[in-house]
Design a protein around this motif. Structure first.
Motif, PDB file in Angstrom:
ATOM      1  N   ALA A  88      -6.983   4.920   2.006  1.00 30.73           N
ATOM      2  CA  ALA A  88      -7.135   3.474   1.861  1.00 30.73           C
ATOM      3  C   ALA A  88      -6.075   3.029   0.857  1.00 30.73           C
ATOM      4  O   ALA A  88      -6.280   3.081  -0.356  1.00 30.73           O
ATOM      5  N   THR A  89      -4.924   2.603   1.370  1.00 32.18           N
ATOM      6  CA  THR A  89      -3.766   2.338   0.522  1.00 32.18           C
ATOM      7  C   THR A  89      -3.964   1.143  -0.396  1.00 32.18           C
ATOM      8  O   THR A  89      -3.569   1.172  -1.564  1.00 32.18           O
ATOM      9  N   ASP A  90      -4.585   0.083   0.130  1.00 32.04           N
ATOM     10  CA  ASP A  90      -4.811  -1.118  -0.684  1.00 32.04           C
ATOM     11  C   ASP A  90      -6.107  -1.772  -0.231  1.00 32.04           C
ATOM     12  O   ASP A  90      -6.155  -2.445   0.799  1.00 32.04           O
ATOM     13  N   SER A  93      -6.521  -5.630   0.685  1.00 30.28           N
ATOM     14  CA  SER A  93      -6.203  -6.165   2.009  1.00 30.28           C
ATOM     15  C   SER A  93      -6.825  -5.359   3.147  1.00 30.28           C
ATOM     16  O   SER A  93      -6.804  -5.793   4.299  1.00 30.28           O
ATOM     17  N   ASP A  94      -7.368  -4.203   2.856  1.00 35.50           N
ATOM     18  CA  ASP A  94      -7.982  -3.338   3.875  1.00 35.50           C
ATOM     19  C   ASP A  94      -9.334  -3.923   4.280  1.00 35.50           C
ATOM     20  O   ASP A  94     -10.225  -4.073   3.437  1.00 35.50           O
ATOM     21  N   GLU A  95      -9.510  -4.226   5.561  1.00 31.87           N
ATOM     22  CA  GLU A  95     -10.740  -4.860   6.020  1.00 31.87           C
ATOM     23  C   GLU A  95     -11.758  -3.872   6.587  1.00 31.87           C
ATOM     24  O   GLU A  95     -12.819  -4.263   7.073  1.00 31.87           O
ATOM     25  N   ARG A  96     -11.448  -2.593   6.556  1.00 36.24           N
ATOM     26  CA  ARG A  96     -12.409  -1.588   7.005  1.00 36.24           C
ATOM     27  C   ARG A  96     -13.532  -1.439   5.961  1.00 36.24           C
ATOM     28  O   ARG A  96     -13.344  -1.722   4.791  1.00 36.24           O
ATOM     29  N   TRP A  97     -14.670  -1.002   6.409  1.00 35.63           N
ATOM     30  CA  TRP A  97     -15.781  -0.637   5.536  1.00 35.63           C
ATOM     31  C   TRP A  97     -16.054  -1.705   4.458  1.00 35.63           C
ATOM     32  O   TRP A  97     -15.839  -1.486   3.258  1.00 35.63           O
ATOM     33  N   PRO A  98     -16.516  -2.875   4.831  1.00 34.79           N
ATOM     34  CA  PRO A  98     -16.699  -3.971   3.863  1.00 34.79           C
ATOM     35  C   PRO A  98     -17.602  -3.631   2.677  1.00 34.79           C
ATOM     36  O   PRO A  98     -17.339  -4.064   1.557  1.00 34.79           O
ATOM     37  N   ASP A  99     -18.673  -2.848   2.929  1.00 32.68           N
ATOM     38  CA  ASP A  99     -19.571  -2.506   1.818  1.00 32.68           C
ATOM     39  C   ASP A  99     -18.865  -1.622   0.800  1.00 32.68           C
ATOM     40  O   ASP A  99     -18.957  -1.841  -0.415  1.00 32.68           O
ATOM     41  N   GLY A 134      -1.465   1.954  -3.294  1.00 31.22           N
ATOM     42  CA  GLY A 134      -0.447   2.881  -2.824  1.00 31.22           C
ATOM     43  C   GLY A 134      -0.057   3.961  -3.806  1.00 31.22           C
ATOM     44  O   GLY A 134       1.058   4.480  -3.723  1.00 31.22           O
ATOM     45  N   ALA A 135      -0.953   4.321  -4.707  1.00 31.40           N
ATOM     46  CA  ALA A 135      -0.583   5.271  -5.766  1.00 31.40           C
ATOM     47  C   ALA A 135      -0.901   6.720  -5.424  1.00 31.40           C
ATOM     48  O   ALA A 135      -0.538   7.623  -6.165  1.00 31.40           O
TER      49      ALA A 135
END
Length: 238
Positions: A88-90, A93-99, A134-135
């Motif tokens: 999960a890079t960021d 802005s990542d809309e996967r897995w909202p919880d 992105g670290a």
């Protein structure tokens, strides 16, 4: 760095889960230390059992593990399903897995990567977290991967060792009770006029029918020398 904490364990953790939990504590502490820009780590063992030993380097990260187990969504369930790293890079802005995303951002976590290590019916997941986007791009090829690989191997080895010890204990118990079982078989053979195999079958039926261990049944037969058991033995011999 704070001491790693166990998560997902019942109040009195079983011996079966205690040793894996200690392995996981060592894993998350070492993995977090050797990974640049890493703010913490979590790890968990998943197999067919009900218990899922886990450890985190910081209490805030326990919520990240719990929300994934509760919702069934997130990097850990995805890594378990696919058997490959999940990045999960960021999370901003990542809309996967909202919880998962909500809990992560609330804890200040901006990015994460989860590595699965499959061994002999179990999977160890190692998740690393960062406050920066992105670290963690090099984690899959860095020392944390080697540490996770080693931890999974050690956990499987520990389980095999404990299984071997249990088998030895059972074998020892069987050897200790064998003489009395043999004696009881001899008595049953005399009472029923049957062979050794039929006598053992009778003892086993009594054990199953009375919900007692075979050794207990044999001891009772030997103690009474078969007296008073003729009718019961005859009814079970057919």
């Amino acid at each position: 760095m704070p001491e790693p904490e166990h998560v997902g364990l019942p109040p009195g953790e079983s011996p079966e889960s205690a040793l894996p939990a200690r392995r996981l504590s060592q894993l998350v502490e070492q993995a977090a230390r050797c990974t640049s820009d890493c703010c913490g780590a979590s790890s968990m063992v998943s197999d067919d059992g009900a218990e899922r030993p886990a450890a985190v380097t910081h209490p805030d990260l326990a919520g990240l593990v719990s929300v994934q187990l509760r919702s069934g969504e997130g990097p850990i369930p995805t890594a378990l399903e696919r058997g490959e790293p999940v990045d999960a890079t960021d999370l901003l802005s990542d809309e996967r897995w909202p919880d998962y995303r909500a809990v992560a951002l609330d804890a200040g976590v901006r990015s994460s990567v989860t590595l699965p290590f499959r061994r002999s019916g179990l999977t160890v997941t190692l998740s690393l977290y960062s406050f920066r986007a992105g670290a963690l791009g090099d984690v899959t090829h860095g020392p944390a991967h080697a540490l996770g690989d080693l931890a999974a191997t050690c956990i499987v080895r520990d389980r095999s060792y404990r299984a071997a010890l249990t088998e030895l204990d059972q074998l020892g118990a069987a050897l200790r009770t064998r003489p009395v079982v043999d004696q009881a078989c001899g008595i049953v053979m005399h009472v029923l006029g049957c062979d050794a195999e039929a006598a053992f079958t009778v003892l086993r039926r009594i054990s199953q029918g009375t919900n007692r261990k075979l050794a207990e049944v044999a001891s009772a037969v030997v103690e009474k020398r078969g007296r008073g058991l003729e009718r019961e033995l005859m009814s079970l011999s057919g």
